[in-house]
Design a protein around this motif. Structure first.
Motif, PDB file in Angstrom:
ATOM      1  N   LEU A   1      25.426  14.600   6.821  1.00  0.00           N
ATOM      2  CA  LEU A   1      24.018  14.171   6.767  1.00  0.00           C
ATOM      3  C   LEU A   1      23.772  13.081   5.731  1.00  0.00           C
ATOM      4  N   ASN A   2      24.808  12.303   5.408  1.00  0.00           N
ATOM      5  CA  ASN A   2      24.581  11.068   4.645  1.00  0.00           C
ATOM      6  C   ASN A   2      24.088  10.016   5.624  1.00  0.00           C
ATOM      7  N   LEU A   3      23.141   9.194   5.154  1.00  0.00           N
ATOM      8  CA  LEU A   3      22.496   8.234   6.052  1.00  0.00           C
ATOM      9  C   LEU A   3      22.765   6.804   5.617  1.00  0.00           C
ATOM     10  N   VAL A   4      22.717   5.891   6.609  1.00  0.00           N
ATOM     11  CA  VAL A   4      22.497   4.476   6.315  1.00  0.00           C
ATOM     12  C   VAL A   4      21.165   4.120   6.936  1.00  0.00           C
ATOM     13  N   LYS A   5      20.296   3.505   6.131  1.00  0.00           N
ATOM     14  CA  LYS A   5      18.991   3.055   6.599  1.00  0.00           C
ATOM     15  C   LYS A   5      18.786   1.595   6.209  1.00  0.00           C
ATOM     16  N   GLY A   6      17.729   0.997   6.749  1.00  0.00           N
ATOM     17  CA  GLY A   6      17.407  -0.370   6.358  1.00  0.00           C
ATOM     18  C   GLY A   6      17.611  -1.390   7.452  1.00  0.00           C
ATOM     19  N   GLY A   7      17.837  -0.895   8.696  1.00  0.00           N
ATOM     20  CA  GLY A   7      17.936  -1.831   9.819  1.00  0.00           C
ATOM     21  C   GLY A   7      16.692  -2.686   9.952  1.00  0.00           C
ATOM     22  N   GLY A   8      15.561  -2.129   9.540  1.00  0.00           N
ATOM     23  CA  GLY A   8      14.300  -2.875   9.577  1.00  0.00           C
ATOM     24  C   GLY A   8      13.958  -3.504   8.232  1.00  0.00           C
ATOM     25  N   GLY A   9      14.859  -3.372   7.290  1.00  0.00           N
ATOM     26  CA  GLY A   9      14.655  -4.003   5.973  1.00  0.00           C
ATOM     27  C   GLY A   9      13.624  -3.304   5.103  1.00  0.00           C
ATOM     28  N   CYS A  10      13.351  -2.036   5.383  1.00  0.00           N
ATOM     29  CA  CYS A  10      12.277  -1.330   4.645  1.00  0.00           C
ATOM     30  C   CYS A  10      12.831  -0.235   3.745  1.00  0.00           C
ATOM     31  N   HIS A  11      14.157  -0.210   3.552  1.00  0.00           N
ATOM     32  CA  HIS A  11      14.759   0.971   2.939  1.00  0.00           C
ATOM     33  C   HIS A  11      14.409   1.186   1.472  1.00  0.00           C
ATOM     34  N   ALA A  12      13.965   0.160   0.756  1.00  0.00           N
ATOM     35  CA  ALA A  12      13.634   0.378  -0.666  1.00  0.00           C
ATOM     36  C   ALA A  12      12.421   1.301  -0.765  1.00  0.00           C
ATOM     37  N   ARG A  13      11.359   0.973  -0.025  1.00  0.00           N
ATOM     38  CA  ARG A  13      10.183   1.859  -0.058  1.00  0.00           C
ATOM     39  C   ARG A  13      10.499   3.188   0.629  1.00  0.00           C
ATOM     40  N   GLU A  14      11.306   3.114   1.680  1.00  0.00           N
ATOM     41  CA  GLU A  14      11.669   4.360   2.388  1.00  0.00           C
ATOM     42  C   GLU A  14      12.393   5.313   1.448  1.00  0.00           C
ATOM     43  N   LYS A  15      13.246   4.745   0.599  1.00  0.00           N
ATOM     44  CA  LYS A  15      14.004   5.606  -0.326  1.00  0.00           C
ATOM     45  C   LYS A  15      13.082   6.215  -1.373  1.00  0.00           C
ATOM     46  N   VAL A  16      12.187   5.414  -1.919  1.00  0.00           N
ATOM     47  CA  VAL A  16      11.256   5.945  -2.926  1.00  0.00           C
ATOM     48  C   VAL A  16      10.475   7.115  -2.327  1.00  0.00           C
ATOM     49  N   VAL A  17       9.978   6.918  -1.125  1.00  0.00           N
ATOM     50  CA  VAL A  17       9.127   7.941  -0.493  1.00  0.00           C
ATOM     51  C   VAL A  17       9.954   9.174  -0.090  1.00  0.00           C
ATOM     52  N   ALA A  18      11.124   8.947   0.504  1.00  0.00           N
ATOM     53  CA  ALA A  18      11.946  10.089   0.942  1.00  0.00           C
ATOM     54  C   ALA A  18      12.393  10.929  -0.256  1.00  0.00           C
ATOM     55  N   TYR A  19      12.746  10.259  -1.346  1.00  0.00           N
ATOM     56  CA  TYR A  19      13.261  10.996  -2.504  1.00  0.00           C
ATOM     57  C   TYR A  19      12.116  11.651  -3.294  1.00  0.00           C
ATOM     58  N   ALA A  20      10.893  11.142  -3.110  1.00  0.00           N
ATOM     59  CA  ALA A  20       9.745  11.720  -3.825  1.00  0.00           C
ATOM     60  C   ALA A  20       9.180  12.934  -3.094  1.00  0.00           C
ATOM     61  N   ALA A  21       9.424  13.014  -1.782  1.00  0.00           N
ATOM     62  CA  ALA A  21       8.782  14.062  -0.978  1.00  0.00           C
ATOM     63  C   ALA A  21       9.460  15.423  -1.179  1.00  0.00           C
TER      64      ALA A  21
END
Ligand code: 5RP
Length: 225
Positions: free
Chosen positions: A91-111
């Motif tokens: 369940l390790n992920l690669v994200k950022g195909g849409g170039g949004c992974h910086a905010r996505e990471k902040v939000v995912a790790y904060a939730a």
């Protein structure tokens, strides 16, 4: 007929409760979730505080009738729901195909809970050779690219966009390198080591935060945690 992305997005709705702060991911699977969440919130008269991770998702959320706000306006995020480009068996992920992974990471790790929704096409045996997006300060981009190629067996290239010449500029005003590591090794180590390079804003490796994974298959949604 619902496809895998829609099936996964629908299953993720079960994690939402009235009054919650909900992080909204970006991309086509997250867009399905936003659409379905808007309909459910309207039908059940829910009050949600939704934190979008991109301009694209903010506009989609408003269209779906959801109230949006910035991360610093919510006391806590009960949930974040987002897609991914690649998922390994741990369940390790690669994200950022849409170039949004910086905010996505902040939000995912904060939730409190991070739910990742994918169709079967995203499942991979390993992350080796899969391009890892790395958001970089424009000032440091070329320097970071050289450092990645020097320190790892990797190739790092600036992402270029369509419709405008030059590098892709993120919602944060930064550039993106797509870095291909022949061998990823331990994804947690790679995530940490990339984050230590001065000039890196965030990499698309999401390994330090284990998601609840929902896989939309042809006939069902399957959950892994
Ligand atoms: C955007 C992302 C997306 O979640 C990822 O690219 C998956 O997108 P899609 O659901 O369209 O396949 O990380 O930065």
């Amino acid at each position: 007929m619902a496809d895998g992305k829609t099936r996964a997005a629908k299953a993720a709705l079960e994690f939402v409760k009235d009054g919650m702060g909900v992080g909204l991911g970006s991309g086509s699977t997250a867009a399905e979730f936003i659409r379905l969440l808007g309909a459910r919130a309207k039908a059940r008269k829910w009050k949600l505080a939704c934190v979008p991770t991109s301009e694209d998702s903010r506009v989609l959320a408003l269209k779906a009738g959801l109230s949006t706000c910035a991360l610093d306006e919510v006391k806590s995020l009960g949930l974040a729901v987002d897609g991914a480009d690649a998922v390994d068996p741990n369940l390790n992920l690669v994200k950022g195909g849409g170039g949004c992974h910086a905010r996505e990471k902040v939000v995912a790790y904060a939730a409190k809970k991070f739910v990742c929704i994918v169709d079967e096409s995203k499942l991979r045996k390993s992350l080796d050779g899969f391009p890892v997006p790395v958001e970089v300060l424009p000032f440091a981009g070329a320097h970071v690219a050289r450092a990645i190629e020097r320190d790892w067996d990797a190739k790092a290239e600036f992402r270029r966009g369509g419709g405008k010449l030059g590098p892709v500029v993120t919602d944060n005003g930064n550039y993106i390198l797509d870095a291909t590591f022949r061998r990823v090794g331990d994804p947690r180590e790679l995530e940490r080591d990339l984050q230590c390079l001065p000039g890196v804003v965030a990499s698309g490796i999401f390994a330090a935060r284990r998601p609840i994974l929902i896989i939309g298959r042809k006939d069902k949604a399957e959950m892994r945690a």
